[in-house]
Enzyme design. Structure first.
Site, PDB file in Angstrom:
ATOM      1  N   PRO A 176       0.828  -1.213   0.000  1.00 32.55           N
ATOM      2  CA  PRO A 176       0.000   0.000   0.000  1.00 32.55           C
ATOM      3  C   PRO A 176       0.863   1.265   0.000  1.00 32.55           C
ATOM      4  O   PRO A 176       1.922   1.282   0.623  1.00 32.55           O
ATOM      5  CB  PRO A 176      -0.787  -0.099   1.300  1.00 32.55           C
ATOM      6  N   THR A 177       0.404   2.274  -0.693  1.00 29.43           N
ATOM      7  CA  THR A 177       1.117   3.548  -0.684  1.00 29.43           C
ATOM      8  C   THR A 177       1.050   4.120   0.724  1.00 29.43           C
ATOM      9  O   THR A 177       0.068   3.927   1.424  1.00 29.43           O
ATOM     10  CB  THR A 177       0.509   4.543  -1.687  1.00 29.43           C
ATOM     11  N   GLY A 178       2.100   4.758   1.142  1.00 29.50           N
ATOM     12  CA  GLY A 178       2.131   5.331   2.476  1.00 29.50           C
ATOM     13  C   GLY A 178       2.675   4.388   3.525  1.00 29.50           C
ATOM     14  O   GLY A 178       2.867   4.782   4.655  1.00 29.50           O
ATOM     15  N   CYS A 179       2.882   3.116   3.180  1.00 32.14           N
ATOM     16  CA  CYS A 179       3.468   2.165   4.133  1.00 32.14           C
ATOM     17  C   CYS A 179       4.980   2.217   4.012  1.00 32.14           C
ATOM     18  O   CYS A 179       5.527   2.211   2.911  1.00 32.14           O
ATOM     19  CB  CYS A 179       2.992   0.745   3.849  1.00 32.14           C
ATOM     20  N   LEU A 180       5.635   2.222   5.156  1.00 34.04           N
ATOM     21  CA  LEU A 180       7.103   2.238   5.157  1.00 34.04           C
ATOM     22  C   LEU A 180       7.654   0.848   4.940  1.00 34.04           C
ATOM     23  O   LEU A 180       7.076  -0.122   5.271  1.00 34.04           O
ATOM     24  CB  LEU A 180       7.623   2.803   6.486  1.00 34.04           C
TER      25      LEU A 180
END
Length: 111
Positions: free
Chosen positions: A107-111
């Site tokens: 997912p976008t925004g996951c480190l």
């Protein structure tokens, strides 16, 4: 790029272990990936995995943690509508780890 063989078929993943071809996903692939993390998938894991897959195919993006918590609440009841419950299932990060097992991109925004 990394690879693994399961049931005689070669699968490719990126350096973080996410499938490069979402169309190759199956429940066997999910179970294999989870076993690599010493995780045994239970009924509750599968509910989250299928919820994420359905959401992804309807919206072309994986749900963020807040939305995931909300959806779990609708599906499993208010007592499970919290990030603590999801972290018990997916200790490496619910959205990130569940997407990996669901055969979806990180997912976008996951480190």
């Amino acid at each position: 790029l990394m690879t693994f063989v399961l049931e005689g078929k070669l699968y490719r993943t990126n350096s973080e272990g996410y499938l490069t071809d979402q169309g190759e996903w199956s429940s066997s692939v999910a179970e294999f990936m989870a076993s690599q993390d010493q995780c045994l998938l239970t009924k509750n894991h599968w509910i989250v995995i299928y919820l994420i897959r359905n959401y992804y195919y309807e919206n072309e993006v994986a749900p963020g943690i807040r939305l995931l918590v909300k959806q779990i609440g609708k599906k499993l009841g208010k007592d499970k509508a919290n990030s603590r419950y999801l972290y018990q299932l997916f200790p490496e990060g619910p959205a990130k780890q569940a997407c990996k097992y669901a055969g979806l991109p990180k997912p976008t925004g996951c480190l």
